[in-house]
Scaffold this motif. Structure first.
Motif, PDB file in Angstrom:
ATOM      1  N   ASN A  52       3.825  24.399 -17.951  1.00 15.45           N
ATOM      2  CA  ASN A  52       4.676  25.583 -18.100  1.00 15.45           C
ATOM      3  C   ASN A  52       5.406  25.576 -19.440  1.00 15.45           C
ATOM      4  N   VAL A  53       5.912  24.419 -19.836  1.00 20.07           N
ATOM      5  CA  VAL A  53       6.621  24.304 -21.107  1.00 20.07           C
ATOM      6  C   VAL A  53       5.673  24.599 -22.271  1.00 20.07           C
ATOM      7  N   LEU A  54       4.505  23.980 -22.242  1.00 22.63           N
ATOM      8  CA  LEU A  54       3.551  24.161 -23.340  1.00 22.63           C
ATOM      9  C   LEU A  54       3.050  25.605 -23.412  1.00 22.63           C
ATOM     10  N   ALA A  55       2.788  26.202 -22.250  1.00 30.20           N
ATOM     11  CA  ALA A  55       2.319  27.585 -22.240  1.00 30.20           C
ATOM     12  C   ALA A  55       3.400  28.543 -22.726  1.00 30.20           C
ATOM     13  N   PHE A  56       4.639  28.269 -22.357  1.00 29.67           N
ATOM     14  CA  PHE A  56       5.759  29.100 -22.798  1.00 29.67           C
ATOM     15  C   PHE A  56       5.910  29.024 -24.315  1.00 29.67           C
ATOM     16  N   ALA A  57       5.789  27.812 -24.854  1.00 27.67           N
ATOM     17  CA  ALA A  57       5.871  27.645 -26.307  1.00 27.67           C
ATOM     18  C   ALA A  57       4.759  28.418 -27.002  1.00 27.67           C
ATOM     19  N   ALA A  58       3.558  28.378 -26.437  1.00 30.33           N
ATOM     20  CA  ALA A  58       2.438  29.103 -27.032  1.00 30.33           C
ATOM     21  C   ALA A  58       2.682  30.604 -27.020  1.00 30.33           C
ATOM     22  N   GLU A  59       3.316  31.101 -25.950  1.00 29.96           N
ATOM     23  CA  GLU A  59       3.640  32.532 -25.876  1.00 29.96           C
ATOM     24  C   GLU A  59       4.645  32.915 -26.963  1.00 29.96           C
ATOM     25  N   LEU A  60       5.625  32.049 -27.187  1.00 32.72           N
ATOM     26  CA  LEU A  60       6.602  32.329 -28.253  1.00 32.72           C
ATOM     27  C   LEU A  60       5.930  32.323 -29.617  1.00 32.72           C
ATOM     28  N   ARG A  61       5.022  31.394 -29.809  1.00 32.94           N
ATOM     29  CA  ARG A  61       4.278  31.357 -31.069  1.00 32.94           C
ATOM     30  C   ARG A  61       3.515  32.663 -31.275  1.00 32.94           C
ATOM     31  N   GLU A  62       2.856  33.140 -30.233  1.00 34.78           N
ATOM     32  CA  GLU A  62       2.101  34.394 -30.344  1.00 34.78           C
ATOM     33  C   GLU A  62       3.036  35.553 -30.650  1.00 34.78           C
ATOM     34  N   ALA A  63       4.201  35.576 -30.004  1.00 32.58           N
ATOM     35  CA  ALA A  63       5.170  36.635 -30.268  1.00 32.58           C
ATOM     36  C   ALA A  63       5.611  36.609 -31.725  1.00 32.58           C
ATOM     37  N   GLY A  64       5.794  35.405 -32.276  1.00 32.85           N
ATOM     38  CA  GLY A  64       6.185  35.299 -33.665  1.00 32.85           C
ATOM     39  C   GLY A  64       5.108  35.765 -34.620  1.00 32.85           C
ATOM     40  N   VAL A  65       3.871  35.424 -34.311  1.00 37.23           N
ATOM     41  CA  VAL A  65       2.757  35.843 -35.165  1.00 37.23           C
ATOM     42  C   VAL A  65       2.635  37.362 -35.169  1.00 37.23           C
ATOM     43  N   VAL A  66       2.782  37.972 -33.992  1.00 35.16           N
ATOM     44  CA  VAL A  66       2.713  39.433 -33.900  1.00 35.16           C
ATOM     45  C   VAL A  66       3.864  40.071 -34.665  1.00 35.16           C
ATOM     46  N   ARG A  67       5.056  39.529 -34.529  1.00 35.76           N
ATOM     47  CA  ARG A  67       6.239  40.130 -35.131  1.00 35.76           C
ATOM     48  C   ARG A  67       6.311  39.903 -36.641  1.00 35.76           C
ATOM     49  N   TYR A  68       5.945  38.699 -37.096  1.00 36.63           N
ATOM     50  CA  TYR A  68       6.159  38.342 -38.505  1.00 36.63           C
ATOM     51  C   TYR A  68       4.872  38.127 -39.291  1.00 36.63           C
ATOM     52  N   GLY A  69       3.749  38.155 -38.587  1.00 33.58           N
ATOM     53  CA  GLY A  69       2.484  37.987 -39.286  1.00 33.58           C
ATOM     54  C   GLY A  69       2.280  36.604 -39.853  1.00 33.58           C
ATOM     55  N   ALA A  70       2.963  35.610 -39.284  1.00 41.81           N
ATOM     56  CA  ALA A  70       2.851  34.244 -39.784  1.00 41.81           C
ATOM     57  C   ALA A  70       3.092  33.263 -38.640  1.00 41.81           C
ATOM     58  N   GLU A  71       2.557  32.056 -38.811  1.00 40.64           N
ATOM     59  CA  GLU A  71       2.762  30.992 -37.832  1.00 40.64           C
ATOM     60  C   GLU A  71       4.183  30.432 -37.954  1.00 40.64           C
ATOM     61  N   PRO A  72       4.713  29.841 -36.881  1.00 35.86           N
ATOM     62  CA  PRO A  72       6.000  29.150 -37.004  1.00 35.86           C
ATOM     63  C   PRO A  72       5.864  27.968 -37.953  1.00 35.86           C
ATOM     64  N   VAL A  73       6.949  27.627 -38.636  1.00 34.79           N
ATOM     65  CA  VAL A  73       6.904  26.507 -39.571  1.00 34.79           C
ATOM     66  C   VAL A  73       7.230  25.181 -38.889  1.00 34.79           C
ATOM     67  N   ALA A  74       7.787  25.226 -37.697  1.00 34.97           N
ATOM     68  CA  ALA A  74       8.124  24.012 -36.955  1.00 34.97           C
ATOM     69  C   ALA A  74       8.543  24.423 -35.544  1.00 34.97           C
ATOM     70  N   ALA A  75       8.828  23.422 -34.715  1.00 33.53           N
ATOM     71  CA  ALA A  75       9.328  23.677 -33.362  1.00 33.53           C
ATOM     72  C   ALA A  75      10.326  22.597 -32.996  1.00 33.53           C
ATOM     73  N   GLY A  76      11.248  22.963 -32.119  1.00 29.58           N
ATOM     74  CA  GLY A  76      12.216  21.999 -31.596  1.00 29.58           C
ATOM     75  C   GLY A  76      12.314  22.171 -30.091  1.00 29.58           C
ATOM     76  N   ILE A  77      12.507  21.081 -29.373  1.00 26.96           N
ATOM     77  CA  ILE A  77      12.599  21.158 -27.919  1.00 26.96           C
ATOM     78  C   ILE A  77      13.678  20.207 -27.431  1.00 26.96           C
ATOM     79  N   ALA A  78      14.514  20.690 -26.517  1.00 25.99           N
ATOM     80  CA  ALA A  78      15.590  19.910 -25.922  1.00 25.99           C
ATOM     81  C   ALA A  78      15.291  19.706 -24.448  1.00 25.99           C
ATOM     82  N   VAL A  79      15.379  18.461 -23.978  1.00 30.09           N
ATOM     83  CA  VAL A  79      15.056  18.148 -22.592  1.00 30.09           C
ATOM     84  C   VAL A  79      16.126  17.249 -21.989  1.00 30.09           C
ATOM     85  N   PRO A  80      16.279  17.270 -20.669  1.00 32.53           N
ATOM     86  CA  PRO A  80      17.260  16.399 -20.022  1.00 32.53           C
ATOM     87  C   PRO A  80      16.722  14.983 -19.832  1.00 32.53           C
TER      88      PRO A  80
END
Length: 318
Positions: A52-80
């Motif tokens: 679920n976490v990985l799929a959610f991240a991939a969805e955000l990446r796709e949203a960014g590509v659609v919105r900005y026409g570019a891949e994300p430059v990095a990612a950060g994740i916070a976990v308990p």
């Protein structure tokens, strides 16, 4: 690598909770460009949560590509739980059932190889509060999150101290009631057994006879003048002040930032807490005690900051 001054650059940020996932695209100006939420799905087991976490991240990446026409430059994740940021491993999380999970590598692979930073959820939220929230510009602060449990983040000059083994800030396990009930950590009388939102909810449920009662309900009852709620609240605030004075003695913060679910009570919590801390100190300097400013966006913002910091470190090493 995309330069940091590029205003179209963005990172993917995720804040993984016990029951919910929050994700965002965070721009170069450290602002939330896009936000989304979904359940963690822990009823499906640890592997399902990872997917679920990985799929959610991939969805955000796709949203960014659609919105900005570019891949994300990095990612950060916070976990308990227990986190090893150096190796990118989620070492242990009781709520999610993770053990020695190479989360950084898994996320980097799912996002096409971008750099990924992994951090502890409360320390990551504390980083955001310290940099762009209630502690902005403060050289030394302590961020305390009062939620299901209690944890803290030690802030020094714009960064958060992880400790030698990734365990700095676990103030919820300061003993405030020696000989008290046993904590999940194995010790007795720990702070989070008395002053977390979950603990206040349990105490209020017992006092009012409603098994569905919550800490938020206790705060409302205090404001309405209910003496039973006042007694529950007084006990929690006294225990919290006891733990915080220990932390203040060790860390000498200039500002104490209080966040988490219990802090949503605002001055109903903070006013008596300030008084209780002042009453308990002797030689210590009392820090300025303020509410957190970023709410539940702190985790995503902090994860975004981790990602941008990672890029800065990589650029500096070239």
């Amino acid at each position: 690598m995309t330069p940091r001054h590029d205003e179209t650059a963005y990172v993917v940020a995720l804040d993984v909770g016990g029951t919910g996932l929050k994700a965002a695209l965070v721009g170069a100006g450290r602002t939330l460009l896009h936000q989304a939420r979904r359940p963690t799905g822990r009823e499906g087991g640890p592997d399902a949560v990872v997917e679920n976490v990985l799929a959610f991240a991939a969805e955000l990446r796709e949203a960014g590509v659609v919105r900005y026409g570019a891949e994300p430059v990095a990612a950060g994740i916070a976990v308990p739980g227990i986190v090893d940021g150096a190796t990118g491993t989620a070492v242990y999380s009781a709520n999610l059932g993770w053990r020695d999970l190479p989360l950084r590598d898994l996320l980097a692979e799912r996002l096409g190889g971008v750099p990924v930073a992994l951090g502890h959820d409360v320390r990551t939220g504390g980083l955001a509060e310290g940099r762009i929230g209630a502690g902005a510009g403060v050289d030394r602060f302590l961020f305390t999150a009062l939620g299901t449990g209690i944890a803290g983040a030690v802030g020094i000059d714009g960064r958060v101290e992880p400790g030698a083994h990734g365990g700095a800030g676990e103030i919820g396990h300061i003993t405030v009631r020696p000989g008290g009930p046993e904590c999940g950590c194995g010790r007795r009388g720990c702070l989070e057994l008395f002053a977390s939102a979950a603990a206040v909810g349990r105490a209020w449920a017992e006092a009012c006879g409603d098994p569905e009662a919550t800490a938020a309900g206790a705060a409302r009852a205090v404001e309405a003048g209910d003496p039973r709620a006042a007694a529950v609240w007084h006990d929690a605030v006294d225990a919290l002040a006891e733990g915080l004075v220990t932390a203040i003695t060790l860390l000498d913060p200039r500002v104490l930032i209080v966040g988490g679910g219990l802090a949503e009570a605002g001055e109903t919590l903070l006013a008596p807490l300030r008084e209780a801390v002042r009453a308990k100190v002797t030689f210590q300097h009392v820090p300025t005690i303020v509410p957190a400013a970023l709410g539940d966006a702190a985790g995503c913002l902090g994860a975004g900051l981790l990602a941008w910091d990672l890029l800065s470190a990589e650029v500096a090493s070239l």
